[in-house]
Design an enzyme around this catalytic site. Sequence first.
Site, PDB file in Angstrom:
ATOM      1  N   ASP A 186      -6.886   1.623   7.796  1.00 59.12           N
ATOM      2  CA  ASP A 186      -5.555   2.196   8.017  1.00 59.12           C
ATOM      3  C   ASP A 186      -5.664   3.707   8.152  1.00 59.12           C
ATOM      4  O   ASP A 186      -6.766   4.281   8.104  1.00 59.12           O
ATOM      5  CB  ASP A 186      -4.573   1.794   6.906  1.00 59.12           C
ATOM      6  CG  ASP A 186      -4.961   2.326   5.526  1.00 59.12           C
ATOM      7  OD1 ASP A 186      -5.738   3.291   5.432  1.00 59.12           O
ATOM      8  OD2 ASP A 186      -4.471   1.757   4.526  1.00 59.12           O
TER       9      ASP A 186
ATOM     10  N   ARG B 155      -3.696  -4.745   7.643  1.00 57.55           N
ATOM     11  CA  ARG B 155      -4.788  -3.817   7.976  1.00 57.55           C
ATOM     12  C   ARG B 155      -5.968  -4.561   8.586  1.00 57.55           C
ATOM     13  O   ARG B 155      -6.621  -4.075   9.508  1.00 57.55           O
ATOM     14  CB  ARG B 155      -5.268  -3.090   6.719  1.00 57.55           C
ATOM     15  CG  ARG B 155      -4.353  -2.011   6.211  1.00 57.55           C
ATOM     16  CD  ARG B 155      -4.965  -1.340   4.998  1.00 57.55           C
ATOM     17  NE  ARG B 155      -4.927  -2.174   3.815  1.00 57.55           N
ATOM     18  CZ  ARG B 155      -5.775  -2.081   2.804  1.00 57.55           C
ATOM     19  NH1 ARG B 155      -6.777  -1.216   2.853  1.00 57.55           N
ATOM     20  NH2 ARG B 155      -5.660  -2.846   1.738  1.00 57.55           N
TER      21      ARG B 155
ATOM     22  N   ASP C   8       0.837  -1.197   0.000  1.00 60.08           N
ATOM     23  CA  ASP C   8       0.000   0.000   0.000  1.00 60.08           C
ATOM     24  C   ASP C   8       0.877   1.254   0.000  1.00 60.08           C
ATOM     25  O   ASP C   8       2.024   1.220   0.475  1.00 60.08           O
ATOM     26  CB  ASP C   8      -0.899   0.026   1.232  1.00 60.08           C
ATOM     27  CG  ASP C   8      -1.978  -1.048   1.175  1.00 60.08           C
ATOM     28  OD1 ASP C   8      -2.343  -1.453   0.065  1.00 60.08           O
ATOM     29  OD2 ASP C   8      -2.450  -1.467   2.249  1.00 60.08           O
TER      30      ASP C   8
ATOM     31  N   TYR D 149       6.514  -8.294   8.608  1.00 63.94           N
ATOM     32  CA  TYR D 149       6.193  -6.872   8.710  1.00 63.94           C
ATOM     33  C   TYR D 149       6.445  -6.352  10.120  1.00 63.94           C
ATOM     34  O   TYR D 149       6.299  -7.095  11.109  1.00 63.94           O
ATOM     35  CB  TYR D 149       4.707  -6.629   8.408  1.00 63.94           C
ATOM     36  CG  TYR D 149       4.259  -6.996   7.029  1.00 63.94           C
ATOM     37  CD1 TYR D 149       4.243  -6.050   6.004  1.00 63.94           C
ATOM     38  CD2 TYR D 149       3.820  -8.285   6.736  1.00 63.94           C
ATOM     39  CE1 TYR D 149       3.805  -6.390   4.727  1.00 63.94           C
ATOM     40  CE2 TYR D 149       3.375  -8.628   5.465  1.00 63.94           C
ATOM     41  CZ  TYR D 149       3.376  -7.680   4.467  1.00 63.94           C
ATOM     42  OH  TYR D 149       2.947  -8.016   3.215  1.00 63.94           O
TER      43      TYR D 149
END
Length: 286
Positions: free
Chosen positions: A82, A174, A40, A68
């Site tokens: 988000d 997310r 993203d 992540y």
Amino acid sequence: MAESGLIIVDKPADWTSHDVVGKMRRIAGTRRVGHAGTLDPMATGVLVIGVEKATRLLGHLALTEKVYEATIRLGVTTNTDDAEGEVTATAPTDGVTAEAVRKEIEALTGRIMQVPPQVSAIKVNGERAYKRARAGEDVELAARPVTVYDFDVTSIDGPEVRATIRCSSGTYIRALARDLGSALGVGGHLTYLRRTRVGPYDLSLAKTIDELAGECVVLPIGEAVSAAFPRRDVNADEARVISHGGRLPSAGLGKGPIGVFGPEGELLALVEEQGRLAKPLAVFVG
């Protein structure tokens, strides 16, 4: 012609993955550029770029596990799950304990069913979900199985939860933030995301766009395949067969993909084993 291989980019914030591809086409001097696994715009970190023949690896690399670093803000819900979305609800988090956070995170670890965010690239009746959602449509997406191998909390500071997450392809961080907030009864969204690893490629290999503009570092396709997949070395006769798209006897290396290399150490193909035979997935010679 540009060298075939992978470029490991440390994607900056506010760039789309497509933006990075466009820039790398200019830097590498070729139109034949693609990426494995979208990030993203708000996210940073490892984005695997394929150049020339290595673009044929990307679909297989996109299926590998990823790692992540994430920050989740509890008590605030957004329409995108988000920080880029609009706030749709808020709730006090005074009663949320660290113990409760860890308990719900444990429930989100392992093999789980996850509903993707409405604002995602998944196609619904031939159209991307995010396009329908941004047009005001209430998009209903089916839950899909994903695996969260590790969901390790690194700190809890008031409503902010920082964590390192190792997960399967197709996992939306997310959505983990959204579901954690929902399970705690206060809502939540993702405020920070940095991808630190895709398969065997991590931040130690990644270069910024500015660094690559100065020196375009390409991981040769053979090295890239050796790092990511099991390796099979074949003799000259087998090399001729696989180079023409033929099948080889299975070598017992697992389903694959498996990298097949010729007598001189050159990459010939990716194969998958189906019973007694190894079938080409992609051939890189000829």
